[in-house]
Design a protein around this motif. Sequence first.
Motif, mmCIF file in Angstrom:
data_model
loop_
_atom_site.group_PDB
_atom_site.id
_atom_site.type_symbol
_atom_site.label_atom_id
_atom_site.label_comp_id
_atom_site.label_asym_id
_atom_site.label_seq_id
_atom_site.Cartn_x
_atom_site.Cartn_y
_atom_site.Cartn_z
ATOM 1 N N MET A 202 9.409 4.304 -9.568
ATOM 2 C CA MET A 202 8.034 4.263 -9.079
ATOM 3 C C MET A 202 7.435 2.885 -9.355
ATOM 4 O O MET A 202 7.561 2.360 -10.463
ATOM 5 N N GLY A 203 6.833 2.284 -8.357
ATOM 6 C CA GLY A 203 6.271 0.950 -8.524
ATOM 7 C C GLY A 203 7.286 -0.160 -8.382
ATOM 8 O O GLY A 203 6.928 -1.337 -8.502
ATOM 9 N N SER A 272 7.341 6.092 2.104
ATOM 10 C CA SER A 272 7.457 5.961 0.645
ATOM 11 C C SER A 272 6.953 4.633 0.101
ATOM 12 O O SER A 272 6.846 4.468 -1.110
ATOM 13 N N PHE A 273 6.636 3.682 1.006
ATOM 14 C CA PHE A 273 6.361 2.324 0.562
ATOM 15 C C PHE A 273 4.984 1.827 0.985
ATOM 16 O O PHE A 273 4.483 2.178 2.058
ATOM 17 N N ILE A 274 4.434 0.975 0.128
ATOM 18 C CA ILE A 274 3.266 0.170 0.478
ATOM 19 C C ILE A 274 3.786 -1.134 1.076
ATOM 20 O O ILE A 274 4.636 -1.806 0.476
ATOM 21 N N ASN A 276 3.324 -4.681 1.546
ATOM 22 C CA ASN A 276 2.538 -5.777 0.986
ATOM 23 C C ASN A 276 2.475 -6.984 1.917
ATOM 24 O O ASN A 276 1.464 -7.679 1.984
ATOM 25 N N THR A 367 6.474 -2.086 -1.898
ATOM 26 C CA THR A 367 6.387 -1.473 -3.210
ATOM 27 C C THR A 367 6.481 0.041 -3.054
ATOM 28 O O THR A 367 5.801 0.611 -2.201
ATOM 29 N N LYS A 368 7.317 0.673 -3.875
ATOM 30 C CA LYS A 368 7.419 2.124 -3.822
ATOM 31 C C LYS A 368 6.123 2.747 -4.352
ATOM 32 O O LYS A 368 5.658 2.387 -5.455
ATOM 33 N N LYS A 369 5.567 3.677 -3.589
ATOM 34 C CA LYS A 369 4.297 4.309 -3.952
ATOM 35 C C LYS A 369 4.436 5.081 -5.270
ATOM 36 O O LYS A 369 5.464 5.681 -5.549
#
Length: 370
Positions: A202-203, A272-274, A276, A367-369
């Motif tokens: 995560m993150g 699943s991802f932000i 960026n 980034t993984k949420k």
Amino acid sequence: MLHVNGGMGDTSYANNSKLQREIISMTCSIAKEALTNFYKQHIPTSITMADLGCSSGQNTLMIVSYLIKHVEEARQKLHQRPLEYQIFLNDLHGNDFNAVFTSLPSFLEDLEVQIGGDFGPCFFHGVPGSFYIRLFPTDSIHFFHSSSSLHWLSQVPMGIENNKGNIYIGSTSPKSVAEAYYKQFQKDFLMFLKCRAEELVMGGHMVLTLVGRTSEDPSKSGGYYIWELLGLALNTMVAEGIVEEKKADSFNIPYYIPSPKEVEAEVVKEGSFILNLLKASSINLNHIVRETDQQDHSSSPLINNSLANADDYDFAKCIQSVAEPLLIHHFGEEIMDELFIRHKIIVADCMAKHKIMECINLTISLTKKM
């Protein structure tokens, strides 16, 4: 089984990957920022990273060196204890991993000299296999990196038997061919994202760079320089009866050059991802040199890097080092010398006529949420 030319010969990938090295240099600031931000947020005692599509030659360990040195600078400023690094190098089974492993002792020795005495241990692992399947345990990786790899598909798309006279999406390709290629890209890239989402903590972060296009028309992707020129060389051999027409028409490259919208759509779909950062950058293929100063170009949607004073760069050999194993598998070795002599002449003629031959790259930071 896709792999580049191994070893250190005249047509090896190791000696003909200056373009890919330049791409890494252009985009490494994004990767360094992503990994350093992760370190500062979590202050872990160890960092596990993986390079997907690592290939062989000096490019393989280049990004690893950049990343470790940048994190070490942050660690020393924060007065934290030495980190342990675990690095996974992934590529398909045919990759020349032996050349990579042979270079590790001197690489680590140089890295320790540059960083200093409190440099923690570094553990390297080779991971053979396709990145379109799971490669690592769940929640085990902090950072993924991939450069000049994800434009390769898991297979040649189905239903493109009518792509006569082309080895990729060309100006004369039927619309159905472009649609089949896009469908295969969607399937593969979505699977890639799903697998990495399982493997990242995560993150965790991921920075990917692949050949892309700015036009929404896939037949105007810049793939002309990459594959249509090779197709032209092959067609001259068909016209002279050296290569059987049916054999040539059954050969297509498992490769897709996506647009930013197409990449973003799959990221959103997977969920699943932000996202960026997603940006396009351009390299002038006529003039490639190594730039020593890294600059932040994030404010510009399209970077135009004019890379001068490299007339000796052989773009034709770059293509040969990547595509030759695929061509040998389909046509045999007998025609390779003649094919690439003709290809080199066509490339030189094209470069002489065009003031700018460019390669567009897409760089994605995710980034993984939580």
